[in-house]
Design an enzyme around this catalytic site. Structure first.
Site, mmCIF file in Angstrom:
data_model
loop_
_atom_site.group_PDB
_atom_site.id
_atom_site.type_symbol
_atom_site.label_atom_id
_atom_site.label_comp_id
_atom_site.label_asym_id
_atom_site.label_seq_id
_atom_site.Cartn_x
_atom_site.Cartn_y
_atom_site.Cartn_z
ATOM 1 N N ARG D 252 0.907 -1.472 -0.343
ATOM 2 C CA ARG D 252 -0.094 -0.282 -0.010
ATOM 3 C C ARG D 252 0.914 1.241 0.211
ATOM 4 O O ARG D 252 2.120 1.364 0.533
ATOM 5 C CB ARG D 252 -0.522 -0.159 1.147
ATOM 6 N N HIS D 256 -4.035 4.405 4.941
ATOM 7 C CA HIS D 256 -5.198 2.937 4.826
ATOM 8 C C HIS D 256 -6.265 3.783 4.085
ATOM 9 O O HIS D 256 -7.473 3.039 3.665
ATOM 10 C CB HIS D 256 -5.025 3.312 6.123
ATOM 11 N N TYR D 265 3.785 5.480 11.292
ATOM 12 C CA TYR D 265 4.360 4.488 11.812
ATOM 13 C C TYR D 265 5.107 3.790 10.190
ATOM 14 O O TYR D 265 5.539 2.659 11.006
ATOM 15 C CB TYR D 265 2.778 3.393 12.051
HETATM 16 C C1 LIG Z 1 -14.979 -6.348 12.094
HETATM 17 C C2 LIG Z 1 -14.082 -4.679 11.901
HETATM 18 N N1 LIG Z 1 -13.082 -4.858 12.295
HETATM 19 C C3 LIG Z 1 -11.843 -3.531 12.710
HETATM 20 C C4 LIG Z 1 -12.490 -2.894 11.208
HETATM 21 C C5 LIG Z 1 -11.539 -1.680 10.804
HETATM 22 N N2 LIG Z 1 -11.017 -1.432 9.871
HETATM 23 C C6 LIG Z 1 -11.252 -0.966 8.735
HETATM 24 S S1 LIG Z 1 -10.224 -1.345 7.438
HETATM 25 C C7 LIG Z 1 -8.817 -2.671 8.862
HETATM 26 C C8 LIG Z 1 -7.785 -3.033 8.137
HETATM 27 C C9 LIG Z 1 -7.869 -3.768 7.517
HETATM 28 O O1 LIG Z 1 -7.057 -4.524 6.985
HETATM 29 P P1 LIG Z 1 -6.652 -5.422 5.412
HETATM 30 O O2 LIG Z 1 -7.572 -6.920 5.638
HETATM 31 O O3 LIG Z 1 -5.463 -6.186 6.060
HETATM 32 O O4 LIG Z 1 -7.550 -4.573 4.380
HETATM 33 P P2 LIG Z 1 -6.634 -3.734 3.702
HETATM 34 O O5 LIG Z 1 -7.263 -1.641 4.870
HETATM 35 O O6 LIG Z 1 -5.195 -3.154 3.271
HETATM 36 O O7 LIG Z 1 -7.153 -3.790 2.230
HETATM 37 C C10 LIG Z 1 -9.610 -2.196 10.663
HETATM 38 C C11 LIG Z 1 -8.991 -3.133 11.141
HETATM 39 C C12 LIG Z 1 -13.719 -3.098 10.661
HETATM 40 N N3 LIG Z 1 -13.493 -2.570 9.116
HETATM 41 N N4 LIG Z 1 -14.429 -4.200 10.379
#
Ligand SMILES: Cc1ncc(C[n+]2csc(CCOP(=O)(O)OP(=O)(O)O)c2C)c(N)n1
Ligand SMILES: Cc1ncc(C[n+]2csc(CCOP(=O)(O)OP(=O)(O)O)c2C)c(N)n1
Ligand SMILES: [Mg+2]
Ligand SMILES: [Mg+2]
Lengths: 325, 352, 325, 352
Positions: D252, D256, D265
């Protein structure tokens, strides 16, 4: 006395407890280097290390479930669930496990842990981030449910929560995180659970609320004041334990009550407040306890928040109707 | 696709050491194991009878799986390590220090059921499938932080491996290098659901790769194989090298629990085949061949165990019935006023 | 007309729908060869095959989540969760997913599925098996919550539920599964949602209940009758939709109301009933709406069930107190 | 312990075919892919600007991950197969038939946001991490039952693989031989949590073994590698051979989402290294070397894409504001009377 926002007050409480009690540890998503998505834990990993302020894998049930195990090992875990809406992913570890831990073990084990979770609407968050599902935890006995509405209360109630030997769900209204500053003592102090706070006094009607809805009621009360209606605003602070006496006192004094909450109407905690007041103070009431809540619909997309959440206008209208009755 | 891992086996069906294998337990220890296995089978029979008589609650027999349970628990130290049960591990509770009378009380539905004596390092049994596994991971993580080398032995079933909690717990344990051994009793069934319908994986032990720690498959009807695998895993965990997942292949002889009716789904031929691999018989032969067991000794042991069991059952039956208030006990350390009021009035406000 | 127990009525409804509509399929734990732990699906896999009556892996969230996917593919899934207490494991797939499926897709997709779950106390079940957590689903909009109390209703409401285009949580009182037989038509019939059933009529007090508590209220009403107190017993049948008019009508007629449920008092659905009645019929009430519920404690072990669950004696006492007020 | 699986790579950093590799897409198809990737990056920039101006809601950029998203979606047929998104797969939605204007409307917070046109075989984006995966498994299972060979492509992130839903969905898909491809974009982060803190496993692709289907690891910045792996998985699924898990390693570049602050970070050195492996640049070089791309063509494409984007953004901005009643829409097909009354009165009973 320092001026703090609500989120600063939360951070201050966490820091004090991490300093005071080596058993205290924080665990959650992104709480370490990032300091949490709302920065509630900003700087704490730097001060206390990655063993005491722990970035967890993305698994809410494991965050809560591991907290039980850590408690058995003698720690006092303060878990952050990134948003209250995502406690659903851990629901089976909260009510049926955390809430029953003492009962299941016949008092051998306790679960002196805290689950912190920001929540609430009005800041155009994505889906689930705004869900006000506090009533669901009241229906799972064994857990205390704490809902601060001000920086001062947030700090004092969080210190109390961490020290309380029972499990506590601590819901933080994200809309209020940075809305106001307030004088907050720099040192330690606790606010006992089960004592509602009288935010303002008035003889005509009582507005009962908790968390961000208290701020709404304050604005409504100010407007009602302009119309010559004097409102008491009662902040419940904790839903479990519930200050039944405080509710009865206020209801008896004003004879009219409006309960306000951000959650959907049906089976929201407002129903419990209304049911309790009419049970305990029926003959002191001039009319029904009224409820102003969100509709019986899921939280909508950002453009519709304003027509979904309770508004000052709706609280004022309900209060007027109550006074007329 | 990787094939299923080789299945560790130490004893042959006739109780002989397989080529190149050495026992990880001495004869006295194996005898202790055999006694636990015998007690377990006596307990199953007794609990089933008492349930049928309406005197005891639902019981999930261990029958057929005694080696899987006992082989593992003999590898941990009750004075130091923690046991995290599901519910089908009766002899492990005994080995870990749980009094038989307490377990009997549990089955009478008495509220004292879950009380594990102070100092016994065991969590309460867990009815919600796999929910104990995140607790085990957290406990092991906490023990690692405290130093001291204590280890957690956590049991679950093959069905439990399908739950999200299994996954989240294993992944967390791997991430924290937590000193925990996940012992999966693959008994072929989750109630009526055969292992084949639970997952397409050839072996549940393969799951461990996805969490970054070793997965081991053992003949779960072989006390020495289960012990050896668990002892290796425990040593690893104590040394700070993290978790191990052990799949112990065994077979449930009887009903899922006393409310179940396996006639509706179980295959008698499969069951008969499993019974020929009886884990108790195998240990009995092993010890007999070594001159460390004989029918007289067994008769004496059985008599002693039966007496112990009688005493526990009778003690539980003599417990005073719980007071009606006891459903308010042990909910909170500092109960809400409303709950105290409910207790005092034994009535909702309406009824006061 | 055939006589059926409640569990037979459920099975009959499932069989009729499997025959009528090829899109209908059942999925759950042990529902195939075993026919379900309560035998509710006995014989159905033999009749309809293992592709339509499916034994699932032990994973509640997958059972519910897969049902959404199956619905998108055009099926009408009827999922069994082995006990309502284990819907907690699937909670994040129920409220936030099933309940919002239509809203999230702006009407493109619906979730015409049914989640069946036995529940309720009084049969000395192990932990979680008795938990009455229906109110939690009322606080998650988008789902209908159906709580039959008799064989006739179970069949008619289940046929309605399967045909309803919205998701339905269908809670079956296991204590009543085999308690009574009742005449139940052999063919198809549906009972509309949102219409309470007047079980018996009386002018002195209304007892409001749903599911197994209806049976309790019938016994209480019989006893009250002997004391010269004539009770109406109102069976809500469905909590969502709620028959507000039916409640108001009964409350207005009798002026006194007692709500009875097996769930803990605080934030139980009884609170919603009480809140609604006093809101809508305040001036018709002679006194407060009273609640008889389980205590604010987790469901206890078998030996304590009797002192935890509401009893006929407690219902009678509350009704007496109401009539005196 | 098994080492991490070999990582499939087709293109070198300079856009040359690696030894022994053949492209699974012809030049016209690769060009289509490149255009989608370029559109995606334009969209990221635009969405970020509009969010900063307060006109659009939170946005999660795809930047850096374009090859992982696009390589996969080019392997499914929008006229037949289903797409199950998480939220960071913008160009896949476009390829699958979602109109750009609809996506723009989504970002204005307009309630029409989630409306996917009839006939577009795509589920709504999913904010709850991993919650879409059981839906994908169920959908694929349903499609298998219907025959017809349709396949599901389900996306998620590396963080999502820690959730129980990931596990339950994969296990169910394996058990049902459901025609689904789980495409894990391992972009190194879950918000601020690095992949190393998510799991101790050397590769998330190893998880597949535990579910009984193949797991594949690919260079996620290599459009042709991702396509090849996905095409193989899709062919397998269509042939009734069940699911595949693909781990696409990528990075990425940016925050985020627009509320995030990676300065707190992220490691700038790591980021710089990742940027040198840019997925778009690699495809650009590949096509240029084959005489199928040049700066003039790119300029023309960019102009066209920008105009399309402008039009969509403007269309979304011109949408009439939603009526206050719209929060009552599309909750139930047959709404409860109470909800209708709330809608009619726009007030709780108390306020009527
Ligand atoms: C069940 C749940 N827990 C926490 C969140 C908060 N949250 C949103 S995005 C994220 C990280 C997701 O990481 P990843 O699966 O690697 O996807 P990326 O954003 O890197 O594409 C979190 C913890 C959420 N949306 N849903
Ligand atoms: C979360 C949850 N779902 C369902 C059940 C009902 N249930 C009790 S035991 C059981 C089967 C467990 O199978 P397995 O994990 O293999 O353990 P075994 O009983 O074979 O020892 C089920 C489904 C439960 N107790 N908990
Ligand atoms: Mg099993
Ligand atoms: Mg990621």
């Amino acid at each position: 006395m320092p001026q703090m926002t609500l989120v600063e007050a939360v951070r201050d409480a966490l820091r004090l407890e991490l300093r005071r009690d080596p058993r205290v540890m924080l665990l959650g998503l992104d709480i370490g280097r990032l300091g949490g998505v709302f920065r509630a834990t900003d700087g704490l990993q730097a001060e206390f290390g990655a063993e005491r302020v722990v970035d967890m894998p993305l698994a809410e049930a494991a965050i809560v479930g591991a907290s039980i195990g850590l408690a058995v090992a003698g720690f006092v875990p303060v878990a952050e669930i990134q948003f209250l809406g995502f406690t659903h992913q851990a629901f089976h570890q909260i009510g049926p496990q955390v809430g029953r831990w003492r009962q299941r073990s016949r008092g051998r084990f306790s679960a002196p842990l805290v689950i912190r979770a920001p929540f609430g609407g009005g800041i155009r968050s994505p889906e689930f981030h705004s869900d006000a599902i506090e009533a669901q935890f009241v229906q799972t006995p064994g857990i205390k449910v704490v809902m601060p509405a001000s920086p001062y209360d947030a700090k004092g109630l969080l210190l109390e929560a961490i020290r309380d030997p029972d499990p506590v769900l601590f819901c933080e209204p994200d809309r209020l995180y940075r809305l106001h500053r307030q004088e907050v003592p720099a040192g330690e102090y606790t606010i006992p659970f089960g004592q509602a706070r009288t935010v303002r006094e008035g003889d005509d009607v009582t507005l009962v609320a908790w968390s961000a809805a208290v701020e709404l009621c304050e604005r409504a009360a100010a407007q009602l004041d302009g119309e010559g209606i004097a409102a008491t605003v009662l902040d419940l602070r904790t839903l479990v334990p519930l200050d039944v006496e405080g509710l009865v006192r206020a209801a008896t004094r004003t004879g009219r009550v409006v309960v306000v909450h951000e959650a959907p109407l049906s089976a929201g905690f407002g129903a419990e407040v209304a049911a309790t007041i009419q049970e305990e103070a029926f003959f002191a009431l001039d009319g029904p306890v009224r409820r102003v809540a969100a509709w019986d619909a899921p939280y909508p997309s950002a453009a519709l928040e304003a027509s979904y959440l309770p508004t000052v206008a709706r609280v004022v209208a309900a209060a007027r109707a109550a006074v007329r009755s | 696709m990787t094939a299923s891992p080789r299945r560790l086996a130490v004893l042959s069906m006739t109780g002989r050491l397989r080529r190149g294998q050495r026992p990880s337990l001495d004869d006295a220890q194996v005898r202790e194991g055999l006694e636990l296995m015998l007690l377990s089978r006596l307990f199953d029979a007794r609990a089933t009878t008492l349930q049928r008589l309406g005197r005891w609650g639902v019981h999930s027999p261990v029958e057929g799986q005694e080696a899987a349970v006992v082989g593992a628990c003999l590898a941990v130290d009750p004075g130091r390590d923690w046991l995290v049960p599901q519910y089908r591990e009766f002899p492990a509770y005994i080995h870990h220090g749980m009094p038989l009378a307490g377990i009997a009380a549990f089955f009478t539905g008495h509220p004292a059921q879950g009380r594990i004596p102070d100092g016994v390092r065991m969590l309460p049994i867990q009815v919600a499938i796999a929910a104990q596994l995140p607790h085990a991971a957290g406990l092991a993580w906490g023990l690692r932080r405290q130093g001291g080398g204590a280890v957690v032995l956590a049991y679950c079933g093959d069905g439990a491996t399908s739950e999200g909690d299994f996954h989240e717990a294993c992944n967390l344990a791997g991430r924290m290098q937590a000193p925990v051994v996940f012992l999966v009793q693959n008994n072929g069934w989750a109630i009526s659901t055969p292992r084949s319908l639970q997952s397409a994986t050839p072996s549940l032990a393969l799951r461990a790769l996805g969490y970054g720690f070793p997965g081991v498959r053992v003949d779960g009807n072989d006390l020495l194989a289960v012990h050896q695998a668990t002892a290796t895993a425990v040593a690893r965990a104590r040394a700070g090298e993290g978790p191990t997942l052990i799949e112990a292949d065994t077979y449930r002889y009887s009903f899922h629990n006393t409310t179940d009716n396996p006639a509706a789904y179980a295959d008698p031929v499969e069951l008969a085949a499993a019974r020929r691999q009886d884990p108790i018989e195998r240990v009995r032969r092993y010890l007999t061949q070594r001159g460390a067991w004989d029918p007289a000794r067994e008769a004496a042991v059985r008599e002693r165990l039966t007496a112990t069991l009688d005493a526990a059952v009778n003690a539980a039956a003599r417990l005073p019935p719980p007071g009606p208030d006891e459903c308010f006990d042990d909910i909170y350390a500092r109960p809400p006023a409303r709950l105290l009021r409910q207790r005092a009035g034994h009535g909702a406000p309406s009824e006061a």
